[in-house]
Design a protein around this motif. Sequence first.
Motif, PDB file in Angstrom:
ATOM      1  N   LYS A 197      10.786  70.463  16.872  1.00 27.46           N
ATOM      2  CA  LYS A 197      10.712  69.001  16.810  1.00 27.46           C
ATOM      3  C   LYS A 197      11.817  68.418  15.932  1.00 27.46           C
ATOM      4  O   LYS A 197      11.976  68.817  14.781  1.00 27.46           O
ATOM      5  CB  LYS A 197       9.342  68.603  16.240  1.00 27.46           C
ATOM      6  N   ARG A 198      12.553  67.441  16.508  1.00 28.79           N
ATOM      7  CA  ARG A 198      13.580  66.751  15.722  1.00 28.79           C
ATOM      8  C   ARG A 198      13.325  65.249  15.646  1.00 28.79           C
ATOM      9  O   ARG A 198      13.802  64.588  14.749  1.00 28.79           O
ATOM     10  CB  ARG A 198      14.966  67.025  16.316  1.00 28.79           C
ATOM     11  N   LYS A 199      12.588  64.739  16.618  1.00 26.73           N
ATOM     12  CA  LYS A 199      12.243  63.326  16.637  1.00 26.73           C
ATOM     13  C   LYS A 199      10.729  63.187  16.762  1.00 26.73           C
ATOM     14  O   LYS A 199      10.057  64.065  17.283  1.00 26.73           O
ATOM     15  CB  LYS A 199      12.928  62.621  17.813  1.00 26.73           C
ATOM     16  N   GLU A 200      10.217  62.051  16.296  1.00 23.31           N
ATOM     17  CA  GLU A 200       8.772  61.836  16.284  1.00 23.31           C
ATOM     18  C   GLU A 200       8.157  62.004  17.664  1.00 23.31           C
ATOM     19  O   GLU A 200       7.062  62.567  17.805  1.00 23.31           O
ATOM     20  CB  GLU A 200       8.454  60.432  15.763  1.00 23.31           C
ATOM     21  N   GLU A 201       8.863  61.549  18.704  1.00 24.60           N
ATOM     22  CA  GLU A 201       8.278  61.569  20.048  1.00 24.60           C
ATOM     23  C   GLU A 201       8.360  62.940  20.715  1.00 24.60           C
ATOM     24  O   GLU A 201       7.778  63.161  21.774  1.00 24.60           O
ATOM     25  CB  GLU A 201       8.985  60.536  20.937  1.00 24.60           C
TER      26      GLU A 201
END
Length: 400
Positions: free
Chosen positions: A198-202
């Motif tokens: 995961k790198r972004k919240e979404e």
Amino acid sequence: MVKRNAIVGQLGGPTSVINASLSGLIQEGFKSKKIKHILGMRDGITGLLRDRIVDLGKESPEAVRSLKYIPSSILGSSRYILKKKDFQKIIRQLQRYNIGYLFLIGGNGTMEISRQIEQYCKKNDYQINVIGIPKTVDNDLCSTDHAPGFASAARYICLSVLQGGRLARDMQSIDKFVILQTVGRSTGWLAASSIMAKRKEEEAPHLIYIPERPLNRRKFLSSVKECIEKYGWVYIVCGEGIVWEDNSFVASHYSPDTSEKEFGAMGGGSAALNLHRAIYQEMNLRGEFQITESLPMCAMDRASEIDIEEAYACGVKAVKLAEEGFSGGMVSITRTSNNPYKIELNSVPFGEVALKVRLMDDVFINKQGNFVTDEFIKYIKPLVGKIPEYGELRLEKVDF
């Protein structure tokens, strides 16, 4: 100086790097002034009992070196639990082959077998050095920062979630949820490691469920709904051994009916499948479940470079400890620095690891019990290595 023979066995489930430990042990053993021959037991401790012994000194140097990059357990393994009658046979076999050094590569069950054999030999005045070499994908060994095998399995899960997450995102018009299940009967280390995808919240994963935190069915379904409303889809990672608040395995059932006959540790079922069923029945949404099962135990193509080197080093360290006269313990890893990442190899008594389970530290788990903290990210990041980054299209709407 009278040389004596050494024997090594691989016990329990394999890992992508267990043979790297074997390679390090054999190569260091060949240099030893105290070890005459290095023998191997086929299929774990049962090989010793059934006299299935091989001479590893007859293998070519090239073959031994190549072990460092060969997955699974090349000597074969077993999950045999020693019985009282076995110990007399074991000591006879040790005497027959003039074994002065016994190395067993495995997890907490293996360290218990090692402890029992050493104690029996002491009681019967048989001189032997018994040393354990850590191995597990679950990372549930106590008194070591992590176990060889875990980092590669964690990397496997990261890459699976990274790519499976994109699949889920791109197919959200069809499937609104995906559940990936990792191994881990009692601990959530592997499930938690998925955070590195995961790198972004979404992005996936959105929710992580581990055995250390029992699930409340209502709160679980509420979190799923919230993610779907926010992102349009949800990607869930769970450990195979997660439980409901009544301590029943999610893999066994999701209803309060406890009359179901269980088969095996997970009740003969699947946590991911039962969570899938619960979501479908509550929301009438289509979804998928992904179960990697034993694949992270043998995926050299996804192995962590750090894991390979540390596993090899643990095999080397075991021989050095034996030469120093050490016995009755396991090689352990101590992290001395996180940035830059550095470790030291030490040893711990069998009593600190045998049949004991290391759960995830509370500081690694969020208050809701459905995700990890920044502290865990600091812990896992150096172990899994660099994770690929994929580009995106702008996908702007046609304006003509």
